[in-house]
Design an enzyme around this catalytic site. Sequence first.
Site, short mmCIF file in Angstrom:
data_model
loop_
_atom_site.label_atom_id
_atom_site.label_comp_id
_atom_site.label_asym_id
_atom_site.label_seq_id
_atom_site.Cartn_x
_atom_site.Cartn_y
_atom_site.Cartn_z
N ASP A 111 0.85 -1.18 0.00
CA ASP A 111 0.00 0.00 0.00
C ASP A 111 0.89 1.24 0.00
OD1 ASP A 111 -2.57 1.24 0.13
OD2 ASP A 111 -3.24 -0.40 1.40
N ASP A 219 -3.16 4.66 -2.46
CA ASP A 219 -4.32 5.15 -1.73
C ASP A 219 -4.72 6.54 -2.23
OD1 ASP A 219 -6.06 4.66 0.71
OD2 ASP A 219 -5.15 6.57 1.29
N GLU A 278 -6.20 3.63 -6.26
CA GLU A 278 -7.52 3.83 -5.65
C GLU A 278 -7.98 5.24 -5.98
OE1 GLU A 278 -9.68 3.73 -1.27
OE2 GLU A 278 -7.88 4.93 -1.63
N HIS A 350 -10.86 -3.40 3.04
CA HIS A 350 -10.82 -2.96 4.43
C HIS A 350 -11.75 -1.78 4.71
CE1 HIS A 350 -8.11 -0.37 2.23
NE2 HIS A 350 -8.15 0.49 3.21
N ASP A 351 -12.27 -1.15 3.65
CA ASP A 351 -13.18 -0.01 3.80
C ASP A 351 -14.64 -0.38 3.54
OD1 ASP A 351 -11.26 1.88 4.48
OD2 ASP A 351 -10.84 2.39 2.39
#
Length: 577
Positions: A111, A219, A278, A350-351
């Site tokens: 990430d 991200d 993302e 994870h979101d």
Amino acid sequence: MSLQSTQPEAGHTQQRDWFHRAVVYQVYPRSFADSNGDGIGDLPGIIGRLDYLKHLGVDVVWLSPVYRSPQDDNGYDISDYCDIDPIFGTLEDLDTLITGLHARGMKLVMDLVVNHTSDEHPWFTESRSSKDNPKRDWYWWRPARPGFEPGTPGAEPTNWESHFSGPAWAYDQTTGEYYLHLFSKKQPDLNWENPDVRSAVYAMMNWWLDRGVDGFRMDVINFISKDPALPDAPTPDGRPYGRGGDSYICGPRIHEFLQEMHREVFANRDQAPLTVGEMPGVTIDEAALFTDPARAELDMVFQFEHVTLDRDGSKWRPKKLRLTDLKTSLGRWQAGLAERGWNSLYWSNHDQPRIVSRFGDDGPYRETSAKMLAGILHLHRGTPYIYQGEELGMTNMPFATIAEHRDIEALNHYREATLELGLDPVEVLASMASMNRDNGRTPVQWNAGPNAGFTTGTPWMSVNHNALEINAEEQIARDDSVFNFYRRLIGLRHELPVIAHGDFTKLLPENECVYAFIRRHGDQELLVLGNFTPHPQPVDIGDPSWAQAQRIIGNYPHSRGLDLAPWELTALLRTRA
């Protein structure tokens, strides 16, 4: 019919489009596996489960942040990009993980969080120390709004709202100015207009790639380019703050920045790294530009259109999903990236809450609907992503109190709704139940033992009570489990060119119960049917000859032709004459 493998032979350089045949598995380290009994998952815990991931068959592991961090936002607030947080282990542990994955034929994607840092990062410590510090403009600093006393309500430089509630500006008494934070106050935004910032970020990325990392999931990477004027945003619904998205979502220099990143970091490497962006709010037209190989920006993007269809504006106002909306959304992205670019395919991360509780049936049809959802996703055109526990059909967590929550977004919303807006705490908690991010962050359920085998200590977040019946140990041993269904799906993507490379044609677009599409590649045709209801569904696609095609996968022991049992998934393969 034999299924011929299209994977490259050992020792041969992979083609640039290797990820068309690949499946990615996301590990959220804090909740994956704890090796030392402190209740928090860690790198040695992941290393101890590599044979599990190899058995599942995935090609890439995406690792959520393990960098040194104060953990204000569970690691997405980074204080040192080139070190591992002690709660997760050491750099040597990370090296061991890389070696272990490579030895098993898997890759590691890290990430990358470079829209913002932690406020404890040395860059920001310098930046906030004085107005004339050399790193002052590494972040976004602005004086109070004209006519307002600094530090008072309404004095923020713009009316932007943080994604974690409240204003997107924090007052800093040291210099009497405000810094921008699109997320937590402890996550100040980097100023990518400054070339020194970009150079420092690229140097860090190259350092990781040289260490053996195989790519990055980036991200909110489409937030890095902001309109330097930082104009006020509209304020719908009478709220004091606006999202400001037009000023930072896919801003004026975003393509320039990503092309520069590609030149400085990714170009001319022997093994091309995997790059995934993302991108909240990205449009199909923008995504086609970002992922067009000729433009040398990214391999694929994460978009969020399909995971906003079951909410009424705010995520805290959930509504029932209409299947036609889902088919329209996914179909648009399949068509929009058909000629250039590439799709990423996901239900969970994870979101997001657990998909079987969201779009499926986490009651009597839990396993059946989990398999159906898996088949529908993995048989689309694009690279599928599995979020840890999804391959087991893990469900949402029945949180009883706000004290059981850990997510900063949920805690901030609850505080704002109950204390500032005066809403009923019981109703607020109920409205949060289905959509809050903590649903996807409960520990992975490895076995039926204490704490589901996640830790020998006290877990940082409670284990779901259904671990006795939903766990990896039981499913690995059972041929008809959700886990083994995922194994078969992954194997099919590796084996069948029509799945990895075929085109996409949507069928039955107005049907509110059945999801149907056809994939074609060369002389192969694949028909995929999924029943999104607990009731039998007749299916008529206008070609009854499909009933005689080879059934390559399904979640019921025997096929009923084209008619579907409750939550049934069936995929039929044939060769065109």
